[in-house]
Design a protein around this motif. Structure first.
Motif, mmCIF file in Angstrom:
data_model
loop_
_atom_site.group_PDB
_atom_site.id
_atom_site.type_symbol
_atom_site.label_atom_id
_atom_site.label_comp_id
_atom_site.label_asym_id
_atom_site.label_seq_id
_atom_site.Cartn_x
_atom_site.Cartn_y
_atom_site.Cartn_z
ATOM 1 N N LEU A 187 0.767 -1.093 -0.085
ATOM 2 C CA LEU A 187 -0.056 0.012 -0.014
ATOM 3 C C LEU A 187 0.853 1.228 -0.027
ATOM 4 O O LEU A 187 0.601 2.194 -0.955
ATOM 5 C CB LEU A 187 -0.939 -0.195 1.242
ATOM 6 C CG LEU A 187 -1.574 1.239 1.395
ATOM 7 C CD1 LEU A 187 -2.617 1.585 0.351
ATOM 8 C CD2 LEU A 187 -2.144 1.298 3.109
ATOM 9 N N LYS A 188 1.699 1.112 0.934
ATOM 10 C CA LYS A 188 2.863 2.322 1.014
ATOM 11 C C LYS A 188 3.735 2.671 -0.413
ATOM 12 O O LYS A 188 3.872 3.851 -0.617
ATOM 13 C CB LYS A 188 3.512 2.347 2.265
ATOM 14 C CG LYS A 188 3.031 2.240 3.462
ATOM 15 C CD LYS A 188 2.006 3.550 3.698
ATOM 16 C CE LYS A 188 1.411 3.334 4.937
ATOM 17 N NZ LYS A 188 0.434 4.759 5.175
ATOM 18 N N THR A 189 3.906 1.551 -0.847
ATOM 19 C CA THR A 189 4.658 1.603 -2.249
ATOM 20 C C THR A 189 3.956 2.223 -3.282
ATOM 21 O O THR A 189 4.411 3.240 -4.093
ATOM 22 C CB THR A 189 5.214 0.380 -2.616
ATOM 23 O OG1 THR A 189 5.897 -0.122 -1.665
ATOM 24 C CG2 THR A 189 5.972 0.241 -3.962
ATOM 25 N N LEU A 190 2.592 1.770 -3.311
ATOM 26 C CA LEU A 190 1.703 2.415 -4.462
ATOM 27 C C LEU A 190 1.325 3.758 -4.154
ATOM 28 O O LEU A 190 1.342 4.741 -5.132
ATOM 29 C CB LEU A 190 0.669 1.541 -4.767
ATOM 30 C CG LEU A 190 0.822 0.175 -5.028
ATOM 31 C CD1 LEU A 190 -0.628 -0.913 -4.870
ATOM 32 C CD2 LEU A 190 1.304 0.019 -6.750
ATOM 33 N N GLN A 191 0.935 4.184 -2.723
ATOM 34 C CA GLN A 191 0.901 5.575 -2.534
ATOM 35 C C GLN A 191 2.186 6.478 -2.886
ATOM 36 O O GLN A 191 2.036 7.449 -3.197
ATOM 37 C CB GLN A 191 0.654 5.450 -0.927
ATOM 38 C CG GLN A 191 -0.859 5.231 -0.753
ATOM 39 C CD GLN A 191 -0.907 5.273 0.763
ATOM 40 O OE1 GLN A 191 -0.074 5.185 1.633
ATOM 41 N NE2 GLN A 191 -2.165 5.838 1.148
ATOM 42 N N GLY A 192 3.427 5.856 -2.659
ATOM 43 C CA GLY A 192 4.518 6.668 -2.851
ATOM 44 C C GLY A 192 4.722 6.825 -4.439
ATOM 45 O O GLY A 192 4.984 7.919 -4.589
ATOM 46 N N ILE A 193 4.185 5.972 -5.326
ATOM 47 C CA ILE A 193 4.483 6.318 -6.709
ATOM 48 C C ILE A 193 3.653 7.413 -6.903
ATOM 49 O O ILE A 193 3.870 8.271 -7.799
ATOM 50 C CB ILE A 193 3.979 5.084 -7.499
ATOM 51 C CG1 ILE A 193 5.000 3.988 -7.127
ATOM 52 C CG2 ILE A 193 3.784 5.324 -8.891
ATOM 53 C CD1 ILE A 193 4.728 2.649 -7.787
ATOM 54 N N ILE A 194 2.261 7.368 -6.413
ATOM 55 C CA ILE A 194 1.245 8.353 -6.800
ATOM 56 C C ILE A 194 1.596 9.696 -6.204
ATOM 57 O O ILE A 194 1.449 10.692 -6.730
ATOM 58 C CB ILE A 194 -0.197 7.920 -6.240
ATOM 59 C CG1 ILE A 194 -0.950 6.652 -7.063
ATOM 60 C CG2 ILE A 194 -1.182 8.965 -6.358
ATOM 61 C CD1 ILE A 194 -1.906 5.951 -6.509
ATOM 62 N N TRP A 195 2.170 9.698 -4.910
ATOM 63 C CA TRP A 195 2.375 10.951 -4.252
ATOM 64 C C TRP A 195 3.429 11.619 -4.859
ATOM 65 O O TRP A 195 3.657 12.962 -5.052
ATOM 66 C CB TRP A 195 2.706 10.577 -2.823
ATOM 67 C CG TRP A 195 1.411 10.553 -2.043
ATOM 68 C CD1 TRP A 195 0.109 10.676 -2.490
ATOM 69 C CD2 TRP A 195 1.254 9.753 -0.854
ATOM 70 N NE1 TRP A 195 -0.937 10.204 -1.474
ATOM 71 C CE2 TRP A 195 -0.151 9.746 -0.241
ATOM 72 C CE3 TRP A 195 2.237 9.210 0.004
ATOM 73 C CZ2 TRP A 195 -0.662 9.114 0.550
ATOM 74 C CZ3 TRP A 195 1.826 8.622 1.226
ATOM 75 C CH2 TRP A 195 0.436 8.601 1.595
ATOM 76 N N THR A 196 4.796 10.871 -5.388
ATOM 77 C CA THR A 196 5.760 11.410 -5.719
ATOM 78 C C THR A 196 5.555 12.146 -7.224
ATOM 79 O O THR A 196 5.953 13.075 -7.360
ATOM 80 C CB THR A 196 6.795 10.602 -6.263
ATOM 81 O OG1 THR A 196 7.288 9.644 -4.955
ATOM 82 C CG2 THR A 196 8.111 10.941 -6.934
#
Length: 241
Positions: free
Chosen positions: A87-96
């Motif tokens: 979850l945090k990985t996918l959020q990180g992609i989106i947020w970056t």
């Protein structure tokens, strides 16, 4: 509450410590939720996305879970505020990408950035340890209203490169990377379970007790406590360059 610490390095939690939990839950989470479907369907062949999806399937014990099922699981974990690595990985992609476009700006409490700059100028080494991915952490510190803060930080750690934040082994792993003795390393967080784990690894610990934050101890905390970074008296340990 004016705790004094003698340390060479300070490791920072983000949510509830340097930054408001409400900004994460009310701004960052909804933003990522609205974009999970597009990420999972249109970019499913990208290595980082594919690996995260496989991790979700493993956690669900559903090896054939399709994009819709994965998206639903991500939404459920968001609702539960689960600190789940994919979850945090996918959020990180989106947020970056959102930070780079200017869609999002990171939040820091007003007492934080002046303290970080002051500690850095004195020679303290600053690190970040958050459940959010390293890429998300870099974007967060790189897109603050106060400017790009990444130059203040010597390294970033998450649940992938260090381990769970409630496990003492994670803090020992971080110390092995930084090379700073545990007794000279200060961890600042708002969560008692994380502080307990750091203390068990031999670290110094400081609890941020901000009245507006949701994860405050019910009673008196066992860790030295401060209501803001302004109240923290940091003295550099001997030998700090």
């Amino acid at each position: 509450m004016t705790p004094r610490f003698r340390a060479a390095a300070v490791v920072l939690d983000i949510e509830g410590t340097t930054s408001a939990t409400r900004h994460v839950t009310d701004v960052m989470y909804p933003y990522s939720r609205r974009r999970f479907a597009e990420l999972l369907t249109e970019r499913q062949d990208e290595p980082e996305v594919r690996a995260a999806v496989e991790q979700v399937r493993e956690l669900l014990d559903e090896p054939e879970a399709d994009a819709r099922r994965v998206e639903r699981a991500l939404g459920e974990w968001l609702d539960e505020d689960r600190k789940v690595t994919p979850l945090k990985t996918l959020q990180g992609i989106i947020w970056t990408e959102a930070f780079a476009r200017g869609d999002l700006t990171a939040h820091f409490y007003p007492d934080v950035v002046p303290a970080l700059r002051r500690w850095h100028e004195r020679g303290a080494r600053l690190y970040v340890y958050s459940s959010g991915s390293v890429s998300a952490q870099r974007s967060w510190f790189g897109h603050a209203a106060e400017g790009d803060l990444r130059g203040l930080v010597s390294g970033f750690f998450d649940t992938r490169n260090a381990g769970p934040k409630t496990a003492s082994a994670s803090y020992r792993a971080i110390a092995a990377v930084t090379g700073v003795p545990p007794a000279d390393t200060l961890f600042l967080s708002d969560r008692a379970s994380e502080l307990d784990a750091a203390r068990d690894a031999g670290w110094l610990t400081g609890a941020l007790v901000r009245p507006e934050e949701p994860h405050q101890p019910a009673g008196r905390t066992e860790h030295p406590a401060a209501r803001s970074f302004t109240e923290i008296d940091l003295v550099l340990a001997e030998g700090t360059s």
